[in-house]
Design a protein around this motif. Structure first.
Motif, PDB file in Angstrom:
ATOM      1  N   ARG A 125     -51.294   2.865  23.117  1.00 55.07           N
ATOM      2  CA  ARG A 125     -50.599   1.746  23.759  1.00 55.07           C
ATOM      3  C   ARG A 125     -49.079   1.929  23.701  1.00 55.07           C
ATOM      4  N   GLU A 126     -48.588   2.488  22.590  1.00 58.00           N
ATOM      5  CA  GLU A 126     -47.153   2.745  22.489  1.00 58.00           C
ATOM      6  C   GLU A 126     -46.722   3.790  23.515  1.00 58.00           C
ATOM      7  N   GLY A 142     -46.501   2.041  26.800  1.00 58.50           N
ATOM      8  CA  GLY A 142     -45.271   1.267  26.897  1.00 58.50           C
ATOM      9  C   GLY A 142     -44.057   2.144  27.144  1.00 58.50           C
ATOM     10  N   LEU A 145     -45.664  -3.812  25.620  1.00 52.66           N
ATOM     11  CA  LEU A 145     -46.674  -2.862  25.155  1.00 52.66           C
ATOM     12  C   LEU A 145     -46.266  -2.193  23.849  1.00 52.66           C
ATOM     13  N   TRP A 174     -46.404  -4.805  20.747  1.00 49.52           N
ATOM     14  CA  TRP A 174     -47.654  -5.465  20.351  1.00 49.52           C
ATOM     15  C   TRP A 174     -48.124  -4.911  19.004  1.00 49.52           C
TER      16      TRP A 174
END
Length: 300
Positions: free
Chosen positions: A137-138, A141, A293, A296
Motif C-alpha cells: 500500500r505504501e 501511495g 495511502l 494509513w
C-alpha cells in the motif's frame, strides 16, 4: 519535541493501528510549518544571498537551542556525536534545504514544494537498503504521488536545467541523510537538532564565503521571513521531524512531502502572486491522494 536516541531498540519503532498523540502533533507541525517555509525562503532570498541566508538561519537556530539546553544542564555532545551530527547536517541542511533554496531562484515556491514530493520514494528505497520493509500500500501511495509529479512536469514545472536538477537532488540528499541518521550515534533529545544545525549551518556559511556571495541591505520582509525560518522552520519543525524519524515508519516521517505542497500552493498563490494551470491543480489533487495511502496505519 524531544528526539529519542538514534540507537533506540527496534521494538520501539514497531507499527501499530493508531498513532500516538505526540506523533500526530509532530506531523501537524511538519506539515504546516514546513509547507510555509517554501514561501518564507522565496521571500528571504529576495534581498539575501541564498547560501548566506541559510547558513545564518541554521547557525542562529542551533545556537539558540544549544544555549538553552546547556543552561538546563544537558551534556555537551561527544566527539563522535559531533562528527555524526556534521554528516547529517551536511546531507539534510546543505544537500536538502540548501539545494531547494538555490533552486527557488528559478522556480516558484509552490512548484518547488510539489517536486519535493518524490521524497517518500527515495525514503522507501533507502529504507530497503537499510533492511526495513515497505508495504504494498505504501508503494501504491508513492506511485500515486509520483503520478502527480508527472502531471506537474507536463504543466507547471518551468525551470532552468540546473534548477530542475537541484530539485531532484535535494530530496535524494535529505532522505538518504534521514535514513542514515537512524544508524548513527547522535546526541539525545533536542541536542541532536542543535548539533546538526550548528554543524550544517557552519558548513553552508563557509560555502557562502567560498562562493563570494554578495550581501546587500535586506528588506524588512526578508528579515521577517528569516526570523520565521529560524524559530518555526528550524527549531520547531526540524525537531519535530527528528522525533518522527525515531518513532514512525520512513514513509510516514517523509509524508510531509505530500502535504507541504498544499500549504505552499495556498501561500504562493494567495500571497506571492504565483499561479498554477488546471493541470497543476490536478497534480496537486493527485499528490494529496497519495498521502492517504502512505499514511494509513499498518496492521501488526
Amino acid at each position: 519535541m524531544i528526539e529519542e536516541a538514534a540507537t533506540a531498540p527496534a521494538a520501539r519503532r514497531s507499527p501499530s493501528l493508531a498513532y500516538k498523540p505526540l506523533v500526530l502533533v509532530a506531523l501537524g507541525l511538519v506539515y504546516i510549518v514546513w509547507g510555509s517555509t517554501y514561501f518564507g525562503i522565496k521571500v528571504a532570498i529576495e534581498s539575501l544571498p541564498p547560501l548566506g541566508m541559510l547558513g545564518v538561519r541554521f547557525l542562529l537556530a542551533g545556537a539558540i537551542l544549544y544555549g538553552f539546553l546547556r543552561l538546563r544542564g544537558v551534556p555537551n555532545p561527544t566527539r563522535e556525536e559531533w562528527r555524526s551530527s556534521a554528516i547529517v547536517g551536511a546531507l539534510l541542511l546543505l544537500g536538502g534545504t540548501g539545494f531547494v533554496t538555490l533552486a527557488e531562484r528559478d522556480v516558484s515556491s509552490s512548484v518547488a514544494a510539489m517536486v519535493i514530493a518524490v521524497s517518500p520514494l527515495f525514503a522507501s528505497l533507502f529504507a530497503r537498503l537499510f533492511g526495513e520493509r515497505t508495504t504494498g500500500r505504501e508503494w501504491l501511495g508513492i506511485a500515486v504521488g509520483l503520478l502527480g509529479i508527472v502531471l506537474l512536469n507536463l504543466g507547471d514545472l518551468r525551470a532552468t536545467p540546473l534548477g530542475a536538477f537541484l530539485l531532484i537532488l535535494a530530496p535524494l540528499c535529505w532522505t538518504f541523510g534521514s535514513m542514515w541518521s537512524r544508524r548513527l550515534t547522535l546526541p539525545k533529545g533536542l541536542m541532536g537538532s542543535a548539533a546538526e544545525m550548528l554543524t550544517g549551518g557552519a558548513l553552508i556559511l563557509a560555502l557562502s564565503v567560498l562562493f563570494r556571495e554578495q550581501w546587500h541591505a535586506p528588506t524588512t520582509a526578508s528579515l521577517v521571513a528569516l526570523a520565521y525560518l529560524v524559530v518555526f522552520g528550524s527549531i520547531v519543525a526540524y525537531s519535530a521531524y527528528l522525533y518522527l524519524l525515531e518513532n514512525t515508519r520512513p514513509a510516514v516521517a517523509t509524508s510531509y512531502a505530500y502535504v507541504n505542497p498544499v500549504v505552499a500552493v495556498i501561500l504562493g498563490v494567495g500571497f506571492g502572486g504565483e499561479a498554477l494551470t488546471s493541470l497543476g491543480w490536478a497534480a496537486l489533487a493527485v499528490i494529496i491522494g497519495g498521502v492517504v495511502l502512505v499514511m494509513w496505519p499498518r496492521r501488526r
